[in-house]
Design an enzyme around this catalytic site. Structure first.
Site, PDB file in Angstrom:
ATOM      1  N   GLU A  77     -13.691  -8.750  -7.645  1.00 36.22           N
ATOM      2  CA  GLU A  77     -13.476  -9.661  -6.520  1.00 36.22           C
ATOM      3  C   GLU A  77     -14.418 -10.843  -6.733  1.00 36.22           C
ATOM      4  OE1 GLU A  77     -11.439 -10.072  -3.801  1.00 36.22           O
ATOM      5  OE2 GLU A  77     -12.698 -11.845  -3.504  1.00 36.22           O
TER       6      GLU A  77
ATOM      7  N   HIS B 200       0.816  -1.210   0.000  1.00 36.09           N
ATOM      8  CA  HIS B 200       0.000   0.000   0.000  1.00 36.09           C
ATOM      9  C   HIS B 200       0.859   1.273   0.000  1.00 36.09           C
ATOM     10  CE1 HIS B 200      -3.260  -2.871   1.635  1.00 36.09           C
ATOM     11  NE2 HIS B 200      -3.312  -2.785   0.329  1.00 36.09           N
TER      12      HIS B 200
ATOM     13  N   SER C 265      -6.663  -2.067  -0.472  1.00 33.32           N
ATOM     14  CA  SER C 265      -6.267  -1.284  -1.654  1.00 33.32           C
ATOM     15  C   SER C 265      -7.416  -0.483  -2.280  1.00 33.32           C
ATOM     16  CB  SER C 265      -5.592  -2.186  -2.688  1.00 33.32           C
ATOM     17  OG  SER C 265      -6.401  -3.298  -3.005  1.00 33.32           O
TER      18      SER C 265
ATOM     19  N   ASP D 140      -3.166  -8.329  -7.273  1.00 32.01           N
ATOM     20  CA  ASP D 140      -2.827  -8.805  -5.930  1.00 32.01           C
ATOM     21  C   ASP D 140      -3.523 -10.133  -5.649  1.00 32.01           C
ATOM     22  OD1 ASP D 140      -2.016  -8.871  -3.300  1.00 32.01           O
ATOM     23  OD2 ASP D 140      -3.514  -7.429  -2.603  1.00 32.01           O
TER      24      ASP D 140
END
Ligand code: SAM
Length: 280
Positions: free
Chosen positions: A118, A19, A100, A164
């Protein structure tokens, strides 16, 4: 297989590194007026409760964000990141950790756009509800890797793509390289930021060789280790691979990593790396 939940790991040393890099890239992109797209392929839930059962069970944040958030010698490279952590923790207690997507939401401007994906059935609704009132943002329950084909290039022709994945499946180490190749074919001037864990060093060496073999240039590696490499279970270090980094990022990370190492790894067992895998 979707067993990974970021709530067990939120705010750990790897998140601090990830981050920090994310927020420095966003701040650099904001130096030009023209808007940009923030694409987060593996977005997670968005907000993590540090006093919740998951975070308490592992206590990872205690060796991460908890070690830095109230220090009075925080380097300026961490200013944007810490402004977001502070926004979610307005009193003296560290209760929430912003993932994030929330870091991007706080730092982006009115005309910038966010696209978040997601897949997890529990984390997706949490993420969606965080962004219900934000009309800059599209949240989709969709495969992150597909977005590198579907969403690029952005109409603004400027963007940060954060990748990620949880690396639960060994195929992630190849999929990230394929995904970057797909994205780069469509959008060669974008900034790509890929997070990786060091569990088995060989996997990272292979991933870097595969990335080099794509022919893509300007690939910067940034790493923070907490223990020496090992063949035992567990993450000993983590890093970010940044393609087309803003010109200041290398220097910024060289400035801030020694401080992060000292504060996050007081035992002295760690290391830092800032290295061009492929230069200009
Ligand atoms: N980027 C988040 C942050 O920094 O706050 C953390 C993300 S977490 C490391 C990885 C997430 O990817 C998990 O929430 C997992 O459910 C999700 N995921 C796994 N495979 C995915 C896929 N193919 N597409 C989109 N999301 C995926």
């Amino acid at each position: 297989m979707l067993s990974y939940r970021h709530s067990f790991h939120a705010g750990n040393h790897a998140d601090v590194l990830k981050h920090t890099v994310q927020s420095l890239i966003i701040e650099s992109l904001k130096e030009k007026e023209k808007p940009f797209l923030y694409l987060d392929t593996h977005a997670g839930a968005g907000r993590y409760q540090l006093s919740g059962e998951h975070a308490e069970r592992t206590g990872e944040y205690l060796e991460g964000i908890a070690r830095i958030w109230q220090r009075d010698d925080i380097p300026e490279e961490l200013a944007a990141y810490m402004s977001v952590v502070n926004h979610f923790n307005r009193n003296e207690n560290l209760r929430y950790y912003p993932g994030s997507p929330l870091i991007a939401r706080q730092l982006l401007r009115e005309d910038d756009k966010l696209h978040l994906t997601e897949l997890h059935p529990s984390d997706f609704p949490l993420l969606r509800s965080e962004f219900q009132k934000d009309d800059r943002t599209r949240v989709a329950r969709a495969d992150g890797y597909q977005q590198l084909k579907a969403q690029l290039p952005p109409p603004s022709r400027r963007g940060l793509i954060l990748m990620d994945p949880p690396y639960e499946m060994k195929t992630d180490y190849q999929d990230v390289v394929k995904g970057i190749q797909e994205g780069y074919k469509r959008f060669a001037t974008g900034t790509y930021a890929l997070w990786y864990p060091v569990v088995m060093r060989q996997q990272i060496k292979k991933m870097l060789r595969d990335l080099e073999a794509t022919g893509i240039r300007r690939i910067l590696q940034i790493e923070l280790g907490v223990r020496p490499d090992s063949d035992q279970r567990g993450m000993t270090a983590s890093g970010m691979i940044v393609i087309n980094p803003p010109w200041k990022l290398e220097q910024q990370m060289n400035n801030v990593l020694p401080w992060l190492l000292k504060v996050l790894v007081p035992s002295g067992t760690g290391h830092t790396t800032v290295n061009w895998v492929v230069p200009e």
